[in-house]
Design a protein around this motif. Structure first.
Motif, PDB file in Angstrom:
ATOM      1  N   ILE A   1       0.832  -1.208   0.000  1.00 34.51           N
ATOM      2  CA  ILE A   1       0.000   0.000   0.000  1.00 34.51           C
ATOM      3  C   ILE A   1       0.865   1.257   0.000  1.00 34.51           C
ATOM      4  CG2 ILE A   1      -1.613   1.356   1.403  1.00 34.51           C
ATOM      5  CD1 ILE A   1      -2.792  -1.373   2.329  1.00 34.51           C
ATOM      6  N   ASN A   2       1.918   1.262   0.804  1.00 37.06           N
ATOM      7  CA  ASN A   2       2.747   2.460   0.902  1.00 37.06           C
ATOM      8  C   ASN A   2       3.647   2.639  -0.311  1.00 37.06           C
ATOM      9  OD1 ASN A   2       2.447   3.978   3.598  1.00 37.06           O
ATOM     10  ND2 ASN A   2       2.365   1.827   4.209  1.00 37.06           N
ATOM     11  N   ILE A   3       4.036   1.553  -0.964  1.00 35.37           N
ATOM     12  CA  ILE A   3       4.777   1.684  -2.216  1.00 35.37           C
ATOM     13  C   ILE A   3       3.888   2.327  -3.269  1.00 35.37           C
ATOM     14  CG2 ILE A   3       5.709   0.335  -4.148  1.00 35.37           C
ATOM     15  CD1 ILE A   3       7.049  -1.476  -2.122  1.00 35.37           C
ATOM     16  N   ASN A   4       2.625   1.918  -3.306  1.00 39.30           N
ATOM     17  CA  ASN A   4       1.692   2.556  -4.239  1.00 39.30           C
ATOM     18  C   ASN A   4       1.518   4.033  -3.909  1.00 39.30           C
ATOM     19  OD1 ASN A   4      -1.604   3.226  -4.270  1.00 39.30           O
ATOM     20  ND2 ASN A   4      -0.698   2.692  -6.241  1.00 39.30           N
ATOM     21  N   LEU A   5       1.411   4.372  -2.623  1.00 39.91           N
ATOM     22  CA  LEU A   5       1.270   5.772  -2.226  1.00 39.91           C
ATOM     23  C   LEU A   5       2.486   6.580  -2.648  1.00 39.91           C
ATOM     24  CD1 LEU A   5      -0.262   5.453   1.353  1.00 39.91           C
ATOM     25  CD2 LEU A   5      -1.287   6.664  -0.577  1.00 39.91           C
ATOM     26  N   ALA A   6       3.678   5.997  -2.492  1.00 39.12           N
ATOM     27  CA  ALA A   6       4.897   6.689  -2.906  1.00 39.12           C
ATOM     28  C   ALA A   6       4.881   6.936  -4.403  1.00 39.12           C
ATOM     29  CB  ALA A   6       6.125   5.863  -2.510  1.00 39.12           C
ATOM     30  N   MET A   7       4.513   5.911  -5.172  1.00 37.87           N
ATOM     31  CA  MET A   7       4.459   6.059  -6.620  1.00 37.87           C
ATOM     32  C   MET A   7       3.482   7.162  -7.015  1.00 37.87           C
ATOM     33  SD  MET A   7       2.625   5.588  -9.577  1.00 37.87           S
ATOM     34  CE  MET A   7       1.272   4.575  -8.943  1.00 37.87           C
ATOM     35  N   GLN A   8       2.268   7.128  -6.440  1.00 40.98           N
ATOM     36  CA  GLN A   8       1.246   8.102  -6.800  1.00 40.98           C
ATOM     37  C   GLN A   8       1.662   9.515  -6.401  1.00 40.98           C
ATOM     38  OE1 GLN A   8      -2.587   7.609  -4.894  1.00 40.98           O
ATOM     39  NE2 GLN A   8      -3.658   8.558  -6.606  1.00 40.98           N
ATOM     40  N   THR A   9       2.214   9.663  -5.204  1.00 37.49           N
ATOM     41  CA  THR A   9       2.632  10.979  -4.714  1.00 37.49           C
ATOM     42  C   THR A   9       3.726  11.569  -5.595  1.00 37.49           C
ATOM     43  OG1 THR A   9       2.083  10.382  -2.429  1.00 37.49           O
ATOM     44  CG2 THR A   9       3.595  12.231  -2.738  1.00 37.49           C
ATOM     45  N   LEU A  10       4.736  10.752  -5.913  1.00 36.74           N
ATOM     46  CA  LEU A  10       5.853  11.259  -6.698  1.00 36.74           C
ATOM     47  C   LEU A  10       5.497  11.406  -8.168  1.00 36.74           C
ATOM     48  CD1 LEU A  10       8.694   9.256  -4.932  1.00 36.74           C
ATOM     49  CD2 LEU A  10       8.118  11.665  -4.665  1.00 36.74           C
ATOM     50  N   ASP A  11       4.588  10.563  -8.658  1.00 36.39           N
ATOM     51  CA  ASP A  11       4.119  10.708 -10.032  1.00 36.39           C
ATOM     52  C   ASP A  11       3.438  12.070 -10.212  1.00 36.39           C
ATOM     53  OD1 ASP A  11       3.553   9.800 -12.707  1.00 36.39           O
ATOM     54  OD2 ASP A  11       1.494   9.393 -12.079  1.00 36.39           O
ATOM     55  N   GLU A  12       2.684  12.480  -9.212  1.00 38.67           N
ATOM     56  CA  GLU A  12       2.015  13.786  -9.273  1.00 38.67           C
ATOM     57  C   GLU A  12       3.008  14.942  -9.184  1.00 38.67           C
ATOM     58  OE1 GLU A  12      -0.780  13.539  -6.106  1.00 38.67           O
ATOM     59  OE2 GLU A  12      -2.182  12.255  -7.206  1.00 38.67           O
ATOM     60  N   GLN A  13       4.222  14.651  -8.693  1.00 34.24           N
ATOM     61  CA  GLN A  13       5.279  15.661  -8.650  1.00 34.24           C
ATOM     62  C   GLN A  13       6.132  15.641  -9.914  1.00 34.24           C
ATOM     63  OE1 GLN A  13       5.706  17.923  -6.007  1.00 34.24           O
ATOM     64  NE2 GLN A  13       3.711  17.086  -5.414  1.00 34.24           N
ATOM     65  N   GLY A  14       5.786  14.754 -10.857  1.00 37.34           N
ATOM     66  CA  GLY A  14       6.511  14.696 -12.123  1.00 37.34           C
ATOM     67  C   GLY A  14       7.663  13.710 -12.148  1.00 37.34           C
ATOM     68  N   LEU A  15       7.815  12.888 -11.089  1.00 39.14           N
ATOM     69  CA  LEU A  15       8.894  11.911 -11.053  1.00 39.14           C
ATOM     70  C   LEU A  15       8.430  10.616 -11.688  1.00 39.14           C
ATOM     71  CD1 LEU A  15      11.803  11.448  -9.910  1.00 39.14           C
ATOM     72  CD2 LEU A  15      10.721  10.389  -7.940  1.00 39.14           C
ATOM     73  N   SER A  16       9.254  10.031 -12.541  1.00 44.21           N
ATOM     74  CA  SER A  16       8.903   8.798 -13.228  1.00 44.21           C
ATOM     75  C   SER A  16       8.578   7.690 -12.233  1.00 44.21           C
ATOM     76  CB  SER A  16      10.074   8.337 -14.110  1.00 44.21           C
ATOM     77  OG  SER A  16       9.908   7.003 -14.510  1.00 44.21           O
ATOM     78  N   PRO A  17       7.453   6.992 -12.406  1.00 47.45           N
ATOM     79  CA  PRO A  17       7.134   5.860 -11.525  1.00 47.45           C
ATOM     80  C   PRO A  17       8.237   4.811 -11.525  1.00 47.45           C
ATOM     81  CG  PRO A  17       5.223   6.447 -12.832  1.00 47.45           C
ATOM     82  CD  PRO A  17       6.365   7.242 -13.376  1.00 47.45           C
ATOM     83  N   TYR A  18       8.877   4.605 -12.663  1.00 50.06           N
ATOM     84  CA  TYR A  18       9.913   3.586 -12.742  1.00 50.06           C
ATOM     85  C   TYR A  18      11.117   3.952 -11.878  1.00 50.06           C
ATOM     86  CZ  TYR A  18       6.973   2.378 -16.690  1.00 50.06           C
ATOM     87  OH  TYR A  18       5.893   2.070 -17.469  1.00 50.06           O
ATOM     88  N   ARG A  19      11.416   5.247 -11.798  1.00 53.61           N
ATOM     89  CA  ARG A  19      12.514   5.666 -10.934  1.00 53.61           C
ATOM     90  C   ARG A  19      12.142   5.451  -9.465  1.00 53.61           C
ATOM     91  NH1 ARG A  19      15.221  11.639 -10.086  1.00 53.61           N
ATOM     92  NH2 ARG A  19      17.268  10.911  -9.424  1.00 53.61           N
ATOM     93  N   THR A  20      10.884   5.675  -9.133  1.00 56.35           N
ATOM     94  CA  THR A  20      10.424   5.435  -7.769  1.00 56.35           C
ATOM     95  C   THR A  20      10.588   3.972  -7.386  1.00 56.35           C
ATOM     96  OG1 THR A  20       8.804   7.233  -7.927  1.00 56.35           O
ATOM     97  CG2 THR A  20       8.437   5.573  -6.222  1.00 56.35           C
ATOM     98  N   PHE A  21      10.104   3.067  -8.237  1.00 60.43           N
ATOM     99  CA  PHE A  21      10.214   1.644  -7.931  1.00 60.43           C
ATOM    100  C   PHE A  21      11.674   1.210  -7.858  1.00 60.43           C
ATOM    101  CE2 PHE A  21       5.841   1.527  -9.822  1.00 60.43           C
ATOM    102  CZ  PHE A  21       5.199   1.138  -8.667  1.00 60.43           C
ATOM    103  N   ASP A  22      12.483   1.702  -8.768  1.00 62.58           N
ATOM    104  CA  ASP A  22      13.895   1.333  -8.767  1.00 62.58           C
ATOM    105  C   ASP A  22      14.566   1.790  -7.472  1.00 62.58           C
ATOM    106  OD1 ASP A  22      16.322   0.364 -10.299  1.00 62.58           O
ATOM    107  OD2 ASP A  22      16.924   2.434  -9.933  1.00 62.58           O
ATOM    108  N   SER A  23      14.249   3.013  -7.010  1.00 65.08           N
ATOM    109  CA  SER A  23      14.852   3.536  -5.781  1.00 65.08           C
ATOM    110  C   SER A  23      14.413   2.734  -4.563  1.00 65.08           C
ATOM    111  CB  SER A  23      14.483   5.015  -5.604  1.00 65.08           C
ATOM    112  OG  SER A  23      15.000   5.790  -6.660  1.00 65.08           O
ATOM    113  N   ILE A  24      13.124   2.393  -4.488  1.00 66.45           N
ATOM    114  CA  ILE A  24      12.629   1.585  -3.364  1.00 66.45           C
ATOM    115  C   ILE A  24      13.296   0.221  -3.368  1.00 66.45           C
ATOM    116  CG2 ILE A  24      10.598   0.416  -2.410  1.00 66.45           C
ATOM    117  CD1 ILE A  24       8.927   2.786  -3.474  1.00 66.45           C
ATOM    118  N   GLY A  25      13.383  -0.394  -4.549  1.00 64.97           N
ATOM    119  CA  GLY A  25      14.001  -1.712  -4.635  1.00 64.97           C
ATOM    120  C   GLY A  25      15.453  -1.697  -4.216  1.00 64.97           C
ATOM    121  N   ARG A  26      16.194  -0.700  -4.660  1.00 66.73           N
ATOM    122  CA  ARG A  26      17.616  -0.627  -4.319  1.00 66.73           C
ATOM    123  C   ARG A  26      17.821  -0.266  -2.854  1.00 66.73           C
ATOM    124  NH1 ARG A  26      20.792  -0.843  -8.938  1.00 66.73           N
ATOM    125  NH2 ARG A  26      19.638  -0.616 -10.883  1.00 66.73           N
TER     126      ARG A  26
END
Length: 481
Positions: free
Chosen positions: A186-211
Motif C-alpha cells: 500500500i505504501n509503495i503505491n502511495l509513494a508512486m502516486q505521490t511522486l508521479d504527481e510531482q513529475g517523477l517517473s514511476p519507474y525511478r520510484t520503484f527502482d529507488s525503493i528496490g535498491r
C-alpha cells in the motif's frame, strides 16, 4: 473508519464501475484511487471510508466477484531475456517451448542491435512456478537465457501483476510477514502516486525503493561493517563514532564509568549494533543506559527500546508519543514524506519507544520560535558543558544542536552533516531518501539558514563537528572572524 483495498480487476471496460457500485450500495465513500496501466494492468488501490460493518460487507462483496488479492495466489511473472540469432524464424523454437509448458506471454520486446544476435525479452505469466526450472533447462538448450530481476531493471518490463511480484521479492529478501507485506504494498503505491504527481517517473520510484531495500538486506550480519573512529574530547572524555552503511551515526561519549549515546540508528541492525556496543562496553547489558536524540527521525530512533532513559527536545518527545499512540509523527504529517517514512519503518522494523522512558528536556512541544537557532537550555555530561539550541524545523521540528564552547565540540544532527566525509556505502544509501521524499528536509531553504546559523555561533578556535551522517569535520574559525 478508513481502509485501503488492493483489488485485482479484469482489464476491460466497466471493471472499476462494478467495484464503485459495490461501495456505493453499502454507503461507503471512496477517498482515494490509484491505477496506472503502464505499471500494473490489473492492480487498483482504493481507499474507502465507512463503518466497520460496512467495510466488512465490502470485503465479502469484493471477494465474491474476485476483486480481492489473496496471499494464496501463486501466480507469478518471470522476466527472461533470450539471446537469439538475428535470422528469420529464430524465435519460433522458443515460442513453441513456451506453448508446450502452457505459459502465457504478457510482454515481448526485441530490436536489432547491429550484431548477429537479438536480446529478446519476454514476460511469462506462470500459474505453476514449479515448472520454471524445467522450462529453463529446456530453453538453455536452444539459446542463452538470462533471468531479469525487477530490482535491477532500468524500466518495468511487465505490467500484469507488477506490484505483487515487486513487493514479494522485497518481502522475501527482508523477511516480512504477509500482514506487513500488505502494508508495504500500500505504501509503495502511495509513494508512486505521490511522486508521479510531482513529475517523477514511476519507474525511478520503484527502482529507488528496490535498491533501498536491497541495501538494507545486504549489510546484515557479517556484512555490517561500520566505520568506527575514536576521538579525544578532553583528558577525561573520549568519543567513539559509529558510522553504519545505512542509517544515522551513533556517537558514544565515555568518561570513566559514565556513558552517553547520541542517536541510535536503524532497528533492523539491532543485533549488529549490540555486538559493537558489547565489545566497546563489556558491561553494556547490565549498565543503566542513556541516549540523547538530536531529532525524531526513524533512522535515529530505531534502537531506543534498548535504553533506560531517552533524552530529547520536548517537540521530539511529543513526536515519539504520537507515534506510540498510533498517530502521525512529524514526518508523516508531510504528504510528500509520509509514504517513504512508512516504507522505511516497515523495512527497518521500527517500533516507537515507551513514552515513559522519554524525557522532553528543552524547548516547548508547541512553541513557535522566531530565530533560526534558539538557545533553549543546557546539558552536562562528565566534564562537558553543552548549550542546547533548537532549530526552527528546517530538517524536522524538534531538532537540536549541542555546542560545548570550552571544548570546541558540536553535535549538529542532520542540520549539518559532512557530505564529503561519507563512505562509498553511505553515499549510495543517502541518494535514495531525497528521491523518495523530494527532499530530506521539511523546508530546505530554512535548513540552509539553520546551517549558517550554527557556524555563526562558533567562536574562534579549532572545532570538532559531529553530524549524524558522515565522518567528523574539523572546522577552524580565525580570531578575526
Amino acid at each position: 473508519m478508513k481502509k485501503t483495498y488492493i483489488t485485482t480487476m479484469p482489464d476491460h471496460i466497466g471493471a472499476f464501475l462494478k467495484a464503485s457500485r459495490c461501495f456505493a450500495s453499502l454507503g461507503v465513500n471512496i477517498t482515494r484511487v490509484s491505477y496506472n496501466k503502464a505499471i500494473d494492468a490489473h492492480t487498483l488501490f482504493i481507499d474507502a471510508d465507512g463503518t466497520p460493518e460496512q467495510l466488512a460487507q465490502a470485503d465479502e462483496r469484493l471477494a465474491e466477484i474476485g476483486y480481492l488479492q489473496t496471499d494464496g495466489d501463486s501466480r507469478n511473472i518471470v522476466l527472461l531475456e533470450f539471446q537469439l540469432k538475428d535470422m528469420p524464424g529464430s524465435v519460433t523454437e522458443v515460442l513453441s517451448l513456451i506453448s508446450e509448458f502452457d505459459f502465457n506471454i504478457s510482454y515481448i520486446s526485441s530490436h536489432e542491435n547491429e550484431t548477429d544476435y537479438q536480446q529478446f525479452k519476454m514476460g511469462l505469466f506462470v500459474e505453476d512456478t514449479g515448472k520454471i526450472s524445467d522450462f529453463l533447462a529446456c530453453a538453455e538448450k536452444l539459446c542463452p537465457v538470462r533471468i531479469i530481476n525487477y530490482n535491477h531493471t532500468e524500466k518495468v518490463y511487465d505490467n500484469s501483476i507488477f506490484y505483487s511480484s515487486f513487493v514479494s521479492e522485497i518481502a522475501k529478501n527482508i523477511g516480512l510477514s504477509p500482514e506487513i507485506k500488505n502494508r508495504l504494498l500500500i505504501n509503495i503505491n502511495l509513494a508512486m502516486q505521490t511522486l508521479d504527481e510531482q513529475g517523477l517517473s514511476p519507474y525511478r520510484t520503484f527502482d529507488s525503493i528496490g535498491r533501498f531495500a536491497e541495501m538494507l538486506a545486504t549489510y546484515k550480519g557479517a556484512a555490517f561493517a561500520p566505520r568506527i573512529t575514536e576521538h579525544k574530547i578532553t583528558d577525561r572524555t573520549r568519543l567513539v563514532l559509529i558510522e553504519p552503511p545505512c542509517g544515522s551515526n551513533t556517537a558514544v561519549l565515555i568518561s570513566g564509568n559514565q556513558v552517553l549515546f547520541i542517536d541510535s540508528g536503524y532497528a533492523c541492525y539491532e543485533d549488529e549494533m549490540k555486538a559493537i556496543f558489547r565489545k566497546l562496553l563489556p558491561d553494556f547489558d547490565d549498565m543503566e543506559k542513556t541516549v540523547l536524540i538530536t531529532h525524531a527521525d526513524v533512522d535515529h530512533c530505531g534502537l531506543l527500546h534498548l535504553f533506560d532513559r531517552i533524552l530529547a527536545s520536548r517537540k521530539s518527545a511529543a513526536c515519539l508519543r504520537a507515534e506510540h499512540e498510533g498517530r502521525n509523527g512529524f514526518r508523516e504529517e508531510n504528504p510528500l514524506h509520509r509514504p517513504y517514512i512508512n516504507i522505511c519503518k516497515i523495512l527497518t522494523q521500527y517500533s516507537p519507544p515507551d513514552p515513559e522512558k522519554v524525557t522532553g528536556m528543552w524547548g516547548e512541544d508547541n512553541a513557535e520560535q522566531s530565530e533560526f537557532l534558539a538557545q533553549t537550555g543546557f546539558f552536562d555530561f562528565a566534564d562537558l558543558h553543552f548549550e542546547i539550541y533548537e532549530g526552527k524545523g528546517g530538517h524536522l521540528p524538534g531538532e537540536i544542536v549541542l555546542i560545548d564552547y570550552a571544548n570546541h565540540i558540536v553535535f549538529t544532527g542532520d542540520i549539518y552533516i559532512n557530505i564529503k566525509g561519507f563512505t562509498p556505502e553511505q553515499r549510495k544509501y543517502n541518494q535514495y531518501a531525497p528521491i523518495l521524499m523530494t527532499s530530506v528536509d521539511t523546508d530546505p531553504d530554512l535548513c540552509a539558514k539553520e546551517r549558517t546559523a550554527i557556524l555563526q555561533r562558533l567562536g574562534a578556535g579549532n572545532w570538532q563537528i559531529f553530524g549524524a551522517h558522515g565522518s567528523k569535520k574539523d572546522y577552524s574559525v580565525s580570531g578575526g572572524e
